[in-house]
Design a protein around this motif. Structure first.
Motif, PDB file in Angstrom:
ATOM      1  N   VAL A  14       7.126 -23.138  29.628  1.00 45.90           N
ATOM      2  CA  VAL A  14       8.068 -22.416  28.777  1.00 45.90           C
ATOM      3  C   VAL A  14       7.805 -20.917  28.868  1.00 45.90           C
ATOM      4  CG1 VAL A  14       8.805 -22.051  26.400  1.00 45.90           C
ATOM      5  CG2 VAL A  14       8.370 -24.363  27.214  1.00 45.90           C
ATOM      6  N   LEU A  15       6.557 -20.518  28.792  1.00 50.19           N
ATOM      7  CA  LEU A  15       6.218 -19.105  28.890  1.00 50.19           C
ATOM      8  C   LEU A  15       6.509 -18.558  30.286  1.00 50.19           C
ATOM      9  CD1 LEU A  15       2.893 -18.982  26.852  1.00 50.19           C
ATOM     10  CD2 LEU A  15       5.172 -18.262  26.139  1.00 50.19           C
ATOM     11  N   TYR A  16       6.297 -19.366  31.291  1.00 60.85           N
ATOM     12  CA  TYR A  16       6.598 -18.982  32.664  1.00 60.85           C
ATOM     13  C   TYR A  16       8.095 -18.723  32.825  1.00 60.85           C
ATOM     14  CZ  TYR A  16       6.398 -19.208  37.756  1.00 60.85           C
ATOM     15  OH  TYR A  16       6.489 -18.922  39.088  1.00 60.85           O
ATOM     16  N   ALA A  17       8.920 -19.626  32.310  1.00 57.35           N
ATOM     17  CA  ALA A  17      10.369 -19.454  32.390  1.00 57.35           C
ATOM     18  C   ALA A  17      10.822 -18.238  31.590  1.00 57.35           C
ATOM     19  CB  ALA A  17      11.074 -20.706  31.883  1.00 57.35           C
ATOM     20  N   LEU A  18      10.208 -18.006  30.444  1.00 57.29           N
ATOM     21  CA  LEU A  18      10.545 -16.841  29.634  1.00 57.29           C
ATOM     22  C   LEU A  18      10.189 -15.551  30.356  1.00 57.29           C
ATOM     23  CD1 LEU A  18      11.552 -15.806  26.878  1.00 57.29           C
ATOM     24  CD2 LEU A  18       9.203 -15.947  26.092  1.00 57.29           C
ATOM     25  N   ALA A  19       9.062 -15.526  31.040  1.00 57.92           N
ATOM     26  CA  ALA A  19       8.656 -14.339  31.789  1.00 57.92           C
ATOM     27  C   ALA A  19       9.616 -14.042  32.928  1.00 57.92           C
ATOM     28  CB  ALA A  19       7.239 -14.523  32.325  1.00 57.92           C
ATOM     29  N   VAL A  20      10.026 -15.074  33.660  1.00 59.45           N
ATOM     30  CA  VAL A  20      10.957 -14.881  34.775  1.00 59.45           C
ATOM     31  C   VAL A  20      12.302 -14.390  34.251  1.00 59.45           C
ATOM     32  CG1 VAL A  20      12.226 -16.051  36.611  1.00 59.45           C
ATOM     33  CG2 VAL A  20       9.826 -16.570  36.249  1.00 59.45           C
ATOM     34  N   THR A  21      12.804 -15.013  33.204  1.00 56.80           N
ATOM     35  CA  THR A  21      14.099 -14.638  32.647  1.00 56.80           C
ATOM     36  C   THR A  21      14.081 -13.213  32.108  1.00 56.80           C
ATOM     37  OG1 THR A  21      14.436 -16.947  32.048  1.00 56.80           O
ATOM     38  CG2 THR A  21      15.877 -15.342  31.022  1.00 56.80           C
ATOM     39  N   SER A  22      13.034 -12.843  31.414  1.00 60.74           N
ATOM     40  CA  SER A  22      12.924 -11.491  30.865  1.00 60.74           C
ATOM     41  C   SER A  22      12.849 -10.447  31.977  1.00 60.74           C
ATOM     42  CB  SER A  22      11.692 -11.376  29.977  1.00 60.74           C
ATOM     43  OG  SER A  22      11.780 -12.261  28.904  1.00 60.74           O
ATOM     44  N   THR A  23      12.105 -10.751  33.012  1.00 63.21           N
ATOM     45  CA  THR A  23      11.978  -9.817  34.132  1.00 63.21           C
ATOM     46  C   THR A  23      13.311  -9.614  34.827  1.00 63.21           C
ATOM     47  OG1 THR A  23       9.698 -10.524  34.462  1.00 63.21           O
ATOM     48  CG2 THR A  23      10.756  -9.388  36.289  1.00 63.21           C
ATOM     49  N   ILE A  24      14.032 -10.685  35.053  1.00 61.33           N
ATOM     50  CA  ILE A  24      15.328 -10.590  35.718  1.00 61.33           C
ATOM     51  C   ILE A  24      16.314  -9.790  34.871  1.00 61.33           C
ATOM     52  CG2 ILE A  24      17.357 -11.943  36.389  1.00 61.33           C
ATOM     53  CD1 ILE A  24      15.401 -14.076  37.411  1.00 61.33           C
ATOM     54  N   GLY A  25      16.385 -10.077  33.592  1.00 58.41           N
ATOM     55  CA  GLY A  25      17.318  -9.367  32.717  1.00 58.41           C
ATOM     56  C   GLY A  25      17.011  -7.889  32.622  1.00 58.41           C
ATOM     57  N   ALA A  26      15.735  -7.557  32.467  1.00 60.42           N
ATOM     58  CA  ALA A  26      15.353  -6.150  32.361  1.00 60.42           C
ATOM     59  C   ALA A  26      15.609  -5.411  33.667  1.00 60.42           C
ATOM     60  CB  ALA A  26      13.887  -6.044  31.974  1.00 60.42           C
ATOM     61  N   GLU A  27      15.316  -6.052  34.765  1.00 59.54           N
ATOM     62  CA  GLU A  27      15.495  -5.413  36.060  1.00 59.54           C
ATOM     63  C   GLU A  27      16.965  -5.098  36.331  1.00 59.54           C
ATOM     64  OE1 GLU A  27      13.520  -5.833  40.430  1.00 59.54           O
ATOM     65  OE2 GLU A  27      13.417  -7.502  39.041  1.00 59.54           O
ATOM     66  N   LEU A  28      17.834  -6.034  36.044  1.00 56.60           N
ATOM     67  CA  LEU A  28      19.259  -5.805  36.263  1.00 56.60           C
ATOM     68  C   LEU A  28      19.799  -4.741  35.310  1.00 56.60           C
ATOM     69  CD1 LEU A  28      21.628  -6.707  37.993  1.00 56.60           C
ATOM     70  CD2 LEU A  28      22.152  -8.423  36.281  1.00 56.60           C
ATOM     71  N   ALA A  29      19.400  -4.781  34.069  1.00 54.60           N
ATOM     72  CA  ALA A  29      19.874  -3.798  33.095  1.00 54.60           C
ATOM     73  C   ALA A  29      19.413  -2.389  33.459  1.00 54.60           C
ATOM     74  CB  ALA A  29      19.384  -4.176  31.704  1.00 54.60           C
ATOM     75  N   ILE A  30      18.176  -2.243  33.881  1.00 52.27           N
ATOM     76  CA  ILE A  30      17.648  -0.923  34.199  1.00 52.27           C
ATOM     77  C   ILE A  30      18.322  -0.334  35.435  1.00 52.27           C
ATOM     78  CG2 ILE A  30      15.572   0.269  35.037  1.00 52.27           C
ATOM     79  CD1 ILE A  30      13.990  -1.584  33.108  1.00 52.27           C
ATOM     80  N   THR A  31      18.517  -1.141  36.472  1.00 55.14           N
ATOM     81  CA  THR A  31      19.111  -0.605  37.695  1.00 55.14           C
ATOM     82  C   THR A  31      20.578  -0.234  37.506  1.00 55.14           C
ATOM     83  OG1 THR A  31      19.531  -2.852  38.505  1.00 55.14           O
ATOM     84  CG2 THR A  31      17.517  -1.768  39.252  1.00 55.14           C
ATOM     85  N   VAL A  32      21.327  -1.060  36.772  1.00 55.36           N
ATOM     86  CA  VAL A  32      22.739  -0.737  36.541  1.00 55.36           C
ATOM     87  C   VAL A  32      22.857   0.494  35.647  1.00 55.36           C
ATOM     88  CG1 VAL A  32      24.884  -1.575  35.510  1.00 55.36           C
ATOM     89  CG2 VAL A  32      23.542  -3.084  36.954  1.00 55.36           C
ATOM     90  N   THR A  33      22.020   0.596  34.633  1.00 58.67           N
ATOM     91  CA  THR A  33      22.048   1.765  33.751  1.00 58.67           C
ATOM     92  C   THR A  33      21.682   3.034  34.506  1.00 58.67           C
ATOM     93  OG1 THR A  33      21.473   0.369  31.873  1.00 58.67           O
ATOM     94  CG2 THR A  33      21.139   2.726  31.603  1.00 58.67           C
ATOM     95  N   ALA A  34      20.673   2.950  35.361  1.00 59.25           N
ATOM     96  CA  ALA A  34      20.289   4.114  36.164  1.00 59.25           C
ATOM     97  C   ALA A  34      21.425   4.523  37.103  1.00 59.25           C
ATOM     98  CB  ALA A  34      19.023   3.812  36.953  1.00 59.25           C
ATOM     99  N   GLY A  35      22.092   3.561  37.708  1.00 60.10           N
ATOM    100  CA  GLY A  35      23.232   3.870  38.576  1.00 60.10           C
ATOM    101  C   GLY A  35      24.380   4.494  37.810  1.00 60.10           C
TER     102      GLY A  35
END
Length: 78
Positions: A14-35
């Protein structure tokens, strides 16, 4: 005397899945916002509104997808 329970085995996936999901969401949000903000800033300086903003967002989406792919490869390798 009862054997001690191992409470960590069920929470690890559960924690592993939460870590992957959080990383993916943050990464996409940061790159689109920076663009977005990078394109908006360049549009303001060069007077090319809205073309560099759109280009920045699309580049942010592309960078986000690339980051998601590399993140998933890294997490699946473990």
């Amino acid at each position: 005397m009862p054997a001690p329970r191992d409470s960590g085995t069920k929470t690890k996936p559960v924690l592993y899945a939460l870590a992957v999901t959080s990383t993916i969401g943050a990464e996409l949000a940061i790159t689109v916002t920076a663009g977005y903000f990078g394109g908006k800033l360049l549009d303001a300086h060069l007077g090319t509104s809205p073309w560099l903003l759109v280009t920045g967002v699309l580049l942010g989406v592309g960078a986000g997808i690339w980051g998601i792919i590399t993140t998933l490869q890294r997490f699946w390798r473990i």
